[in-house]
Design a protein around this motif. Structure first.
Motif, PDB file in Angstrom:
ATOM      1  N   GLY A  20       0.785  -1.220   0.000  1.00 27.81           N
ATOM      2  CA  GLY A  20       0.000   0.000   0.000  1.00 27.81           C
ATOM      3  C   GLY A  20       0.817   1.270   0.000  1.00 27.81           C
ATOM      4  O   GLY A  20       0.296   2.349  -0.324  1.00 27.81           O
ATOM      5  N   ILE A  21       2.097   1.161   0.338  1.00 24.26           N
ATOM      6  CA  ILE A  21       2.946   2.353   0.352  1.00 24.26           C
ATOM      7  C   ILE A  21       3.097   2.934  -1.060  1.00 24.26           C
ATOM      8  O   ILE A  21       3.354   4.123  -1.231  1.00 24.26           O
ATOM      9  CB  ILE A  21       4.333   2.010   0.960  1.00 24.26           C
ATOM     10  N   LEU A  22       2.917   2.080  -2.066  1.00 26.40           N
ATOM     11  CA  LEU A  22       3.077   2.527  -3.452  1.00 26.40           C
ATOM     12  C   LEU A  22       1.971   3.477  -3.888  1.00 26.40           C
ATOM     13  O   LEU A  22       2.158   4.277  -4.806  1.00 26.40           O
ATOM     14  CB  LEU A  22       3.116   1.320  -4.391  1.00 26.40           C
ATOM     15  N   SER A  23       0.800   3.385  -3.233  1.00 28.61           N
ATOM     16  CA  SER A  23      -0.324   4.238  -3.627  1.00 28.61           C
ATOM     17  C   SER A  23      -0.733   5.224  -2.548  1.00 28.61           C
ATOM     18  O   SER A  23      -1.688   5.985  -2.725  1.00 28.61           O
ATOM     19  CB  SER A  23      -1.535   3.350  -3.983  1.00 28.61           C
ATOM     20  N   SER A  24      -0.016   5.227  -1.427  1.00 26.67           N
ATOM     21  CA  SER A  24      -0.366   6.117  -0.326  1.00 26.67           C
ATOM     22  C   SER A  24       0.086   7.547  -0.625  1.00 26.67           C
ATOM     23  O   SER A  24       1.140   7.772  -1.223  1.00 26.67           O
ATOM     24  CB  SER A  24       0.310   5.629   0.963  1.00 26.67           C
ATOM     25  N   SER A  25      -0.741   8.500  -0.200  1.00 24.08           N
ATOM     26  CA  SER A  25      -0.381   9.905  -0.422  1.00 24.08           C
ATOM     27  C   SER A  25      -0.829  10.747   0.762  1.00 24.08           C
ATOM     28  O   SER A  25      -1.741  10.381   1.498  1.00 24.08           O
ATOM     29  CB  SER A  25      -1.020  10.439  -1.711  1.00 24.08           C
ATOM     30  N   VAL A  26      -0.169  11.878   0.936  1.00 24.85           N
ATOM     31  CA  VAL A  26      -0.513  12.849   1.964  1.00 24.85           C
ATOM     32  C   VAL A  26      -0.464  14.231   1.319  1.00 24.85           C
ATOM     33  O   VAL A  26       0.544  14.595   0.695  1.00 24.85           O
ATOM     34  CB  VAL A  26       0.457  12.782   3.160  1.00 24.85           C
ATOM     35  N   SER A  27      -1.547  14.963   1.441  1.00 28.10           N
ATOM     36  CA  SER A  27      -1.639  16.312   0.861  1.00 28.10           C
ATOM     37  C   SER A  27      -1.289  16.316  -0.620  1.00 28.10           C
ATOM     38  O   SER A  27      -0.613  17.220  -1.126  1.00 28.10           O
ATOM     39  CB  SER A  27      -0.712  17.279   1.630  1.00 28.10           C
ATOM     40  N   GLY A  28      -1.736  15.268  -1.326  1.00 24.92           N
ATOM     41  CA  GLY A  28      -1.521  15.197  -2.760  1.00 24.92           C
ATOM     42  C   GLY A  28      -0.135  14.743  -3.163  1.00 24.92           C
ATOM     43  O   GLY A  28       0.172  14.641  -4.357  1.00 24.92           O
ATOM     44  N   ARG A  29       0.726  14.442  -2.204  1.00 26.17           N
ATOM     45  CA  ARG A  29       2.093  14.007  -2.513  1.00 26.17           C
ATOM     46  C   ARG A  29       2.197  12.505  -2.285  1.00 26.17           C
ATOM     47  O   ARG A  29       1.776  11.980  -1.254  1.00 26.17           O
ATOM     48  CB  ARG A  29       3.100  14.741  -1.638  1.00 26.17           C
ATOM     49  N   GLN A  30       2.771  11.798  -3.245  1.00 28.73           N
ATOM     50  CA  GLN A  30       2.934  10.359  -3.138  1.00 28.73           C
ATOM     51  C   GLN A  30       4.003  10.028  -2.098  1.00 28.73           C
ATOM     52  O   GLN A  30       5.151  10.479  -2.198  1.00 28.73           O
ATOM     53  CB  GLN A  30       3.330   9.766  -4.494  1.00 28.73           C
ATOM     54  N   ILE A  31       3.587   9.227  -1.093  1.00 31.50           N
ATOM     55  CA  ILE A  31       4.520   8.848  -0.030  1.00 31.50           C
ATOM     56  C   ILE A  31       5.746   8.132  -0.594  1.00 31.50           C
ATOM     57  O   ILE A  31       6.880   8.383  -0.182  1.00 31.50           O
ATOM     58  CB  ILE A  31       3.811   7.946   1.006  1.00 31.50           C
ATOM     59  N   PHE A  32       5.527   7.249  -1.572  1.00 31.10           N
ATOM     60  CA  PHE A  32       6.661   6.473  -2.087  1.00 31.10           C
ATOM     61  C   PHE A  32       7.683   7.368  -2.773  1.00 31.10           C
ATOM     62  O   PHE A  32       8.893   7.134  -2.676  1.00 31.10           O
ATOM     63  CB  PHE A  32       6.180   5.386  -3.043  1.00 31.10           C
ATOM     64  N   GLN A  33       7.220   8.397  -3.448  1.00 28.83           N
ATOM     65  CA  GLN A  33       8.166   9.321  -4.082  1.00 28.83           C
ATOM     66  C   GLN A  33       9.004  10.048  -3.032  1.00 28.83           C
ATOM     67  O   GLN A  33      10.211  10.265  -3.221  1.00 28.83           O
ATOM     68  CB  GLN A  33       7.410  10.322  -4.957  1.00 28.83           C
TER      69      GLN A  33
END
Length: 503
Positions: free
Chosen positions: A180-193
């Protein structure tokens, strides 16, 4: 290739120690010596420290460890008899919460002591808590009033991992997390990136090159499927291998692909040799005779409910008769039993144990026993677990979302002829998703059975209460997968360092 090199290994967010178990038991030109394992949960930490103690015991001392496993001596007595090994375990483990200021001070003190020893042979392994990243966790969070991902510190615990990479500057690191880390985001920013960028720059701009261990990275990216590598479980996890840029040259990423196993290991191969146990009864007197009466009634109820499925109904009634005629069955065992183990199980067994530890059933409600009977018999006959639409109306749980599609497999049997579904910490809640494939046992999996699916050896004893033990097993990295990762990394790190130049 050089002679065996020792790499000082730091294990962060260690849980009960699945990564450490795999790394310390890997075969090859490198030895990974755990210098520090950090975990905050008391139950997982007690298991982690016990395993560290086990590793530090001299072979004669392990006889006493097995006496403890058999219940012949207490843990306190074992510790007293082998105080040096226990002191070494205390030096290797720390119960600290990363990101908590006072605990970070203690951790930095421990790391500074290791750094003072000199040398450039550190490896860091581990991964931050995954609840905030997992698909199930995000679904639960969405139902919490006023939940704000920006304020959920679990989203940002990876920065503690990165902070320590910057401090220690290991030659290599291995970071594990949920898919799920691959699709998780916070405030529109991808967590994985965010994670990818911060890992690459952990010890300065461009300091680490990141690699996938997947046999097919073009298709899977950083995702590893444990069932493709000998683990009897469909466990899909993101694994990132980081190599410090200044210690790699002419490096071929294809050299670190984990090869697929030719054949997948099944649930039956993993747990089929373990002693037969009966389920417990969560209400009223829990005796074998009352259990027999309750379970026989459960099979009869399931058979009556399955009127539209004549073959299934016949099979349920057959099991009903088997239960009525069954000899005494206990909820725990004092022997391994007589079932011949598979090749996979042989590697995990140790006859010095006499019986497998952590192999005790929990209690179930009578209404759930009928559902367990139906599910396991359905899978035995049809070859897959039933979903909600396969359930007779009389067996459907009183759950408002049962027919919504969201909980279609709330009751799920683990089919004996294939790898299990992902063992998660949710197994600690009720076990409905982890029903044993043998209908006549009519129960959920034990801690030991779940540990087998995770590839833990039987001499790996889980401490804490049973709920904690289930959580520990569900959150762990399979040691068998970690061992393969360590084997590849050991070969890589033991090559001539003088030839390195990053791609």
């Amino acid at each position: 290739m050089n002679s065996t090199q020792v790499f000082r290994t730091i294990d962060l967010f260690a849980g009960p120690g699945g990564l450490a178990e795999g790394f310390t038991t890997a075969q090859g030109p490198a030895e990974f010596k755990i210098k520090l394992s950090v975990e905050m949960d008391p139950g997982a930490f007690s298991t982690l420290r016990l395993r560290s103690f086990f590793r530090n015991l001299e072979p004669p001392g392990r006889d006493d460890y097995f006496r403890f496993a058999r219940g012949e001596i207490s843990l306190e007595e074992l510790r007293r008899k082998h105080s040096l090994a226990w002191e070494m375990a205390e030096a290797e483990t720390a119960m600290l919460e990363l990101g908590k200021p006072e605990d970070d001070v203690q951790l930095d003190r421990r790391l500074d002591e290791l750094l003072k020893e000199g040398g450039d042979n550190f490896v860091v392994v581990g991964g931050p808590p995954c609840q905030a990243y997992s698909l199930a966790g995000r679904s639960r969070n969405a139902g919490i009033a006023d939940y704000s991902p920006e304020k959920d510190r679990r989203h940002f615990l990876f920065r503690e991992y990165i902070r320590i990479l910057g401090k220690v500057r290991p030659r290599a690191f291995v970071m594990e997390n949920v898919k799920g880390i691959l699709s998780s985001s916070v405030s529109g920013r991808q967590i994985f990136q965010l994670i990818h960028g911060d890992l690459s720059n952990a010890a300065g701009p461009g300091s680490y090159c990141l690699y996938s261990l997947s046999p097919n990275p073009e298709k899977s990216g950083y995702l590893l499927r444990a069932e493709e590598h000998g683990v009897p479980q469909a466990r899909h996890r993101v694994i990132i291998l980081g190599l410090r840029r200044d210690v790699i040259t002419n490096f071929d990423p294809n050299a670190i692909r984990l090869p697929k196993m030719g054949k997948q290991v099944t649930v039956k191969e993993a747990i089929g040799d373990l002693p037969v146990l009966r389920s417990g009864l969560s209400r009223g007197e829990d005796t074998f005779l009352r259990w027999k009466e309750a379970v026989a009634g459960a099979f009869l109820s399931a058979a009556d409910a399955a009127q539209e499925h004549s073959c299934l109904q016949s099979k349920l009634r057959q099991h009903y008769k088997t239960i009525l005629n069954s000899p005494m069955i206990e909820r725990t065992s004092n022997t391994y039993g007589r079932t011949f183990p598979s090749e996979y199980a042989v590697e995990l067994r140790d006859e010095r144990l006499v019986c497998p530890p952590n192999h005790e059933t929990r209690g179930h409600m009578p209404s759930d026993l009928a559902r367990y009977a139906f599910c396991s018999t359905f899978a035995e006959l049809i070859g897959h677990a039933p979903s909600a639409r396969n359930f007779p109306e009389a067996l459907a749980p009183d759950h408002q979302s049962w027919n919504s599609g969201k909980f279609a497999d709330r009751f799920k049997v683990q089919v004996g002829g294939r790898p299990s579904s992902t063992v998660t910490s949710h197994i600690s809640k009720d076990g409905h998703y982890f029903i044993h494939p043998d209908p006549t046992q009519c129960r959920s999996l034990t801690v030991r059975e779940a540990a087998r699916l995770q590839s833990f050896p039987d001499d790996y004893i889980f401490l804490g209460n049973r709920t904690s033990q289930y959580v520990q097993v569900g959150n762990a990295v399979p040691p068998l997968l970690a061992r393969q990762i360590a084997g590849v990394l050991g070969i890589l790190l033991s090559e001539d360092i003088g030839q390195v130049k990053a791609a």
